[in-house]
Each structure stands twice: as structure tokens, then as C-alpha cells.
Write an enzyme that holds these catalytic residues in place. Structure first.
Site, PDB file in Angstrom:
ATOM      1  N   ASP A 118       0.900  -1.265   0.092  1.00  0.00           N
ATOM      2  CA  ASP A 118      -0.135   0.081  -0.012  1.00  0.00           C
ATOM      3  C   ASP A 118       0.886   1.356  -0.032  1.00  0.00           C
ATOM      4  O   ASP A 118       1.836   1.237   0.777  1.00  0.00           O
ATOM      5  CB  ASP A 118      -0.812  -0.003   1.201  1.00  0.00           C
ATOM      6  CG  ASP A 118      -1.929   1.043   1.103  1.00  0.00           C
ATOM      7  OD1 ASP A 118      -2.468   1.297  -0.064  1.00  0.00           O
ATOM      8  OD2 ASP A 118      -2.339   1.672   2.101  1.00  0.00           O
ATOM      9  N   HIS A 125      -3.459  14.267   0.583  1.00  0.00           N
ATOM     10  CA  HIS A 125      -3.632  13.576   1.741  1.00  0.00           C
ATOM     11  C   HIS A 125      -2.472  13.884   2.527  1.00  0.00           C
ATOM     12  O   HIS A 125      -2.534  13.910   3.930  1.00  0.00           O
ATOM     13  CB  HIS A 125      -3.709  12.065   1.336  1.00  0.00           C
ATOM     14  CG  HIS A 125      -3.871  11.433   2.440  1.00  0.00           C
ATOM     15  ND1 HIS A 125      -4.809  11.015   3.583  1.00  0.00           N
ATOM     16  CD2 HIS A 125      -3.043  10.062   2.919  1.00  0.00           C
ATOM     17  CE1 HIS A 125      -4.608  10.111   4.449  1.00  0.00           C
ATOM     18  NE2 HIS A 125      -3.574   9.535   4.093  1.00  0.00           N
ATOM     19  N   GLU A 192     -10.101   4.276   4.337  1.00  0.00           N
ATOM     20  CA  GLU A 192      -9.343   4.972   3.376  1.00  0.00           C
ATOM     21  C   GLU A 192      -9.475   4.757   1.932  1.00  0.00           C
ATOM     22  O   GLU A 192      -9.556   3.717   1.628  1.00  0.00           O
ATOM     23  CB  GLU A 192      -7.781   4.952   3.456  1.00  0.00           C
ATOM     24  CG  GLU A 192      -7.163   5.611   4.871  1.00  0.00           C
ATOM     25  CD  GLU A 192      -5.758   5.421   4.740  1.00  0.00           C
ATOM     26  OE1 GLU A 192      -4.962   4.578   4.091  1.00  0.00           O
ATOM     27  OE2 GLU A 192      -5.145   6.068   5.851  1.00  0.00           O
ATOM     28  N   GLU A 194      -9.265   4.097  -1.757  1.00  0.00           N
ATOM     29  CA  GLU A 194      -8.153   3.892  -2.415  1.00  0.00           C
ATOM     30  C   GLU A 194      -8.571   3.310  -3.769  1.00  0.00           C
ATOM     31  O   GLU A 194      -9.816   2.816  -3.984  1.00  0.00           O
ATOM     32  CB  GLU A 194      -7.087   2.949  -1.805  1.00  0.00           C
ATOM     33  CG  GLU A 194      -6.701   3.841  -0.631  1.00  0.00           C
ATOM     34  CD  GLU A 194      -5.339   3.124  -0.052  1.00  0.00           C
ATOM     35  OE1 GLU A 194      -4.657   2.354  -0.789  1.00  0.00           O
ATOM     36  OE2 GLU A 194      -5.103   3.150   1.401  1.00  0.00           O
ATOM     37  N   ASP A 226      -8.769   0.779   2.664  1.00  0.00           N
ATOM     38  CA  ASP A 226      -7.650   0.351   3.513  1.00  0.00           C
ATOM     39  C   ASP A 226      -8.313   0.694   4.958  1.00  0.00           C
ATOM     40  O   ASP A 226      -7.679   1.964   5.631  1.00  0.00           O
ATOM     41  CB  ASP A 226      -6.491   1.174   3.182  1.00  0.00           C
ATOM     42  CG  ASP A 226      -5.357   0.734   4.071  1.00  0.00           C
ATOM     43  OD1 ASP A 226      -5.448  -0.305   4.804  1.00  0.00           O
ATOM     44  OD2 ASP A 226      -4.549   1.850   4.294  1.00  0.00           O
ATOM     45  N   ARG A 230      -6.849   4.107  13.671  1.00  0.00           N
ATOM     46  CA  ARG A 230      -5.960   5.259  13.782  1.00  0.00           C
ATOM     47  C   ARG A 230      -5.256   5.154  15.253  1.00  0.00           C
ATOM     48  O   ARG A 230      -4.029   5.722  15.294  1.00  0.00           O
ATOM     49  CB  ARG A 230      -6.664   6.600  13.697  1.00  0.00           C
ATOM     50  CG  ARG A 230      -7.148   6.692  12.272  1.00  0.00           C
ATOM     51  CD  ARG A 230      -6.186   6.859  11.192  1.00  0.00           C
ATOM     52  NE  ARG A 230      -6.851   6.932   9.715  1.00  0.00           N
ATOM     53  CZ  ARG A 230      -5.991   7.092   8.666  1.00  0.00           C
ATOM     54  NH1 ARG A 230      -4.810   6.593   8.686  1.00  0.00           N
ATOM     55  NH2 ARG A 230      -6.766   7.204   7.592  1.00  0.00           N
ATOM     56  N   GLN A 233      -2.501   2.497  15.261  1.00  0.00           N
ATOM     57  CA  GLN A 233      -1.448   2.908  14.336  1.00  0.00           C
ATOM     58  C   GLN A 233      -0.585   4.006  15.043  1.00  0.00           C
ATOM     59  O   GLN A 233       0.674   4.053  14.935  1.00  0.00           O
ATOM     60  CB  GLN A 233      -2.032   3.343  13.185  1.00  0.00           C
ATOM     61  CG  GLN A 233      -1.093   3.804  11.992  1.00  0.00           C
ATOM     62  CD  GLN A 233      -1.803   4.588  10.874  1.00  0.00           C
ATOM     63  OE1 GLN A 233      -2.987   4.556  10.835  1.00  0.00           O
ATOM     64  NE2 GLN A 233      -0.913   4.996  10.084  1.00  0.00           N
ATOM     65  N   LYS A 246      -3.467  -1.568  10.474  1.00  0.00           N
ATOM     66  CA  LYS A 246      -3.902  -1.713   9.149  1.00  0.00           C
ATOM     67  C   LYS A 246      -4.324  -3.284   8.721  1.00  0.00           C
ATOM     68  O   LYS A 246      -4.963  -3.203   7.640  1.00  0.00           O
ATOM     69  CB  LYS A 246      -2.748  -1.161   8.150  1.00  0.00           C
ATOM     70  CG  LYS A 246      -2.378   0.476   8.274  1.00  0.00           C
ATOM     71  CD  LYS A 246      -3.338   1.093   7.516  1.00  0.00           C
ATOM     72  CE  LYS A 246      -2.904   2.586   7.468  1.00  0.00           C
ATOM     73  NZ  LYS A 246      -3.796   3.343   6.656  1.00  0.00           N
ATOM     74  N   THR A 250      -8.610  -5.374   4.763  1.00  0.00           N
ATOM     75  CA  THR A 250      -8.697  -4.447   3.481  1.00  0.00           C
ATOM     76  C   THR A 250      -9.683  -4.993   2.515  1.00  0.00           C
ATOM     77  O   THR A 250      -9.619  -6.150   2.046  1.00  0.00           O
ATOM     78  CB  THR A 250      -7.186  -4.572   3.012  1.00  0.00           C
ATOM     79  OG1 THR A 250      -6.255  -4.143   3.734  1.00  0.00           O
ATOM     80  CG2 THR A 250      -7.196  -3.469   1.585  1.00  0.00           C
ATOM     81  N   GLU A 355      -9.207  13.147   7.759  1.00  0.00           N
ATOM     82  CA  GLU A 355      -9.018  14.312   7.035  1.00  0.00           C
ATOM     83  C   GLU A 355     -10.364  15.004   7.314  1.00  0.00           C
ATOM     84  O   GLU A 355     -10.294  16.324   7.391  1.00  0.00           O
ATOM     85  CB  GLU A 355      -8.667  14.184   5.861  1.00  0.00           C
ATOM     86  CG  GLU A 355      -7.275  13.569   5.624  1.00  0.00           C
ATOM     87  CD  GLU A 355      -7.027  13.172   4.137  1.00  0.00           C
ATOM     88  OE1 GLU A 355      -6.539  14.020   3.334  1.00  0.00           O
ATOM     89  OE2 GLU A 355      -7.435  12.080   3.789  1.00  0.00           O
TER      90      GLU A 355
END
Length: 407
Positions: A118, A125, A192, A194, A226, A230, A233, A246, A250, A355
């Protein structure tokens, strides 16, 4: 009879023909390769045998991997054959009974995933994340960001098809003010948005793949979510990068759109602001366009919260492929690599809740209440389309997952 004459502008018309794997209900439940046509799916293997096609052994499979491994010439030949089967009137009687309503089939992970990588390729971003976590830094980008596509190796065994529930992960987390870490379910579960790229033709170990060979190795693309814990992480990622935050799930869409269906969506990459080393330099006049104009939509519980544009991605899929093999790492059939979060320049175009809510500071107002990060029961759906021939859209399907509580 199934609709060979689709409504004008159907995003899954004969200009598209994405591949998937499906099964029928009841005793005839074996997995088989299918091709989507409108709101139906064609049993590609049985159609090939019915029409005496030499590609029947490749298509009469329970996975796309044999077709992926066959190489670019075969990919194009099979696509031309499929197009003829669903457009030439003389073939339609032979395959009419092999078209099944999508509502009557079960869709499966379309290929056996080999390795998973990834990336972190959206400048918007990366700058947003930098401003959130390093607000006092002179530059929100890390010093290496404009020189190479940053990425990490993920866990291929937890890649799941659209519709699979996502169990809220547990792990260690530690807030800056906490005296010690605690263990428990993630309280900052994120998504996320993607795009995933699916490798077909393998490469030899020790021989890098050049920029210009991208289309010789990559079969097509899919949508990818993904999922990210948080809080897990943030505590674990120094100094080695993403791990348990992560690797729990997925999600990918059930349909793989071949690159040949996306010719009209190819666009130039954004202007480069820093000189690139030769193996990444796509500035030559003869270089083919490296970007794709894909329009993504992100919905939480049916409410659209963002529309990230893939055309703004700084690093292209070809550059990512070149970088991840430049050290001699080999490609395997079924390798999957993600683009990284797709975010545009405006608030409405951000591809993650991190975000969109600015790390929880600005909750989203949804019809069913406010959200900073995901709650149990939330359903996230990514969908997308790309420009196609004559102004028609190329549908990229969707990837959906519902968050469920851990045990």
C-alpha cells in the site's frame, strides 16, 4: 431473455466488461469466472465452451489467476472475444442462458492475492496528515515525499471482497496524556478511499520493472478500502510504520476493470515540483499518460460524505510499480498494490475520516447523528466511475463493508 440491448449509457455496457468470480445458489454452486453486463453476469467459461473458444481453459476456472498469468496479448484477445460474444447477434442464442441476474448470484474475491503493498501517493492527503500531526513543521511533507512513492507491505491474507463484515480490531493504544498503554477495541476506526492495481504477469527476481512496462504487468484495477485503526496505528508506527493498525482487514470490490476498458480515462500526472531519478522520471515527451481520471464517492450509511478525484494523485501506478521492484523485488501473479488514500484539494474531496473530521475536531453531520470515527453498525460504501468512449461512463462497481463489534 437477458438484456443484450442495454439502456443507453449503462456504465456496465459492452465498453466495460469487468471480470469477477461468482457462484449460483443450490447444488450448482461452484465458483466460476464471470463478466458483468448491465445488471447481469455472464458465465465466461461456459460461454467460451459453448462457442468453441480456445480461451475456454483460461475462463472455466474458479479464480482469475490463470487469466492474469496469461499476459497482455492474451488479455486483449480474450477481451475482443468477449466483446464479440455479447454484441454479435449470431452468438446471443448460445449464451442467453448463461447470463444470470446479479441479484441471484454470490460474488467472491476474484483472484488469489499474492503480495500486498500500500502506498501514500496523494499530496493532498499527505499534506493534510502532516498538518494534523505536525502543525508546527515548516513543511507538512516529509523530506523524502517528493522523491519516491512511500509505501509499506501489508497482509494479503486479510484482503476481503466487498460485502464482508469488518470486525472492529483490538490492540494497544496510548493517548499522549496517558501514563501507560491500554488494550481494547479501537475507538478511532477509519477508512481510506483507494484504488487497487492487480498484477498479472510476474517478473524475474533481480530485474526491476521499468516505467514503460507497467501495462505489460498490470491487468486492471479495483476499488479498495484500507480500513485503519488510527489509535493503534499512532502508538505502534514509530519507527517501523503501519502494522496491526492496518492489517486486520482491507476490502476490495468484486469487479476487476481491465486497463483496456480505461483508455478514455487516461490523463497526465500532476506537474512535478522536484527532479526525479531516472527510474521514476515520466517527464519525457514520449512517455504515455500515467494518471487515471477516476471519480470516487464515499458514503457512510448511505450518505455521501466525500468525492475524491483520483486524477490528482501525485505518484502514478506506473511509478509505484517501478519503485517497488527497483531493488530487484519480483512480481507474482495476483500481487495487489493500493494507491494510498485518494484526497483532493477541497474539504469535500478528502478520502478519510481522519481528514474529513480533522482528527475528530470537526464531526461530520450525518442524518443518523454526528461522526468523528466509525461506530459499530456503520456501513461504508466506495463507488466510482471513469470517462469512457463517446461520453459514456465506465462503472467501477463498489466496495462495501459494515463495522461489527469484536468478540
Amino acid at each position: 431473455m437477458p438484456p443484450f440491448d442495454l439502456p443507453e449509457g449503462d456504465p456496465f455496457g459492452t465498453h466495460n466488461l469487468p471480470y469477477g468470480v461468482f457462484s449460483l445458489p443450490g447444488s450448482d454452486s461452484a465458483r466460476r469466472v464471470g463478466v458483468r453486463l448491465g445488471d447481469h453476469v455472464l458465465d465466461a467459461g461456459r460461454a467460451a465452451y459453448a462457442l468453441g473458444s480456445p480461451y475456454a481453459p483460461l475462463l472455466a476456472q474458479d479464480s482469475l489467476n490463470p487469466l492474469l498469468a496469461a499476459g497482455r496479448t492474451t488479455w486483449s484477445d480474450v477481451r475482443r472475444a468477449l466483446t464479440a460474444w455479447v454484441t454479435v447477434p449470431a452468438h446471443q442464442e448460445a449464451i442467453a442462458d448463461l447470463l444470470h441476474p446479479l441479484s441471484s448470484v454470490t460474488l467472491h474475491l476474484p483472484f488469489e492475492v499474492a503480495d500486498y503493498v500500500d502506498f501514500y501517493a496523494s499530496e493532498n492527503h499527505a499534506r493534510n496528515v502532516g498538518q494534523i500531526f505536525r502543525p508546527d513543521a515548516a513543511d507538512s511533507l516529509t523530506p523524502n515525499w517528493k522523491h519516491l512513492p512511500i509505501g509499506y507491505h501489508g497482509r494479503s491474507g486479510t484482503i476481503v471482497v466487498s460485502g464482508t463484515d469488518v470486525v472492529r480490531p483490538s490492540g494497544q493504544r496510548k493517548a499522549p496524556t496517558d501514563p501507560a498503554p491500554v488494550f481494547g477495541p479501537s475507538v478511532r476506526l477509519d477508512i481510506e478511499a483507494e484504488v487497487g492495481f492487480v498484477v498479472g504477469t510476474p517478473s524475474e527476481m533481480g530485474r526491476p520493472v521499468a516505467l514503460g512496462d507497467f501495462r505489460e504487468h498490470v491487468f486492471g484495477l479495483c476499488l479498495l478500502n484500507d480500513w485503519s485503526a488510527r489509535d493503534v496505528q499512532a502508538w505502534e508506527y514509530v519507527p517501523l510504520g503501519p502494522f496491526l493498525g492496518k492489517s486486520f482487514a482491507t476490502s476490495v470490490s468484486a469487479w476487476i476493470t481491465p486497463l483496456d476498458a480505461l483508455e478514455e480515462a487516461r490523463v497526465a500526472a500532476p506537474e512535478r515540483t522536484h527532479p526525479l531519478l531516472p527510474y521514476l522520471d515520466d517527464s519525457a515527451a514520449e512517455a504515455e499518460p500515467g494518471g487515471y481520471d477516476l471519480r470516487i464517492s464515499v458514503a457512510v450509511n448511505g450518505h455521501v460524505v466525500s468525492e475524491p478525484p483520483f486524477s490528482t494523485m501525485y505518484w502514478t501506478a506506473a511509478q509505484q510499480l517501478a519503485h517497488m521492484t527497483v531493488n530487484g523485488a519480483s512480481l507474482r501473479t495476483g500481487d495487489l498494490y493500493g494507491s494510498g488514500t485518494v484526497s483532493g484539494p477541497t474539504e469535500r474531496e478528502r478520502g478519510s475520516l481522519l481528514e474529513l473530521t480533522w482528527n475528530g475536531r470537526d464531526p461530520l453531520e450525518l442524518p443518523d447523528g454526528k461522526r468523528t470515527f466509525l461506530e459499530d453498525g456503520d456501513v461504508v460504501t466506495l463507488s466510482a466511475w471513469a470517462p469512457g468512449p463517446g461520453g459514456v461512463r465506465v462503472g467501477l462497481g463498489e466496495v462495501t463493508g459494515q463495522v461489527v463489534a469484536g468478540s
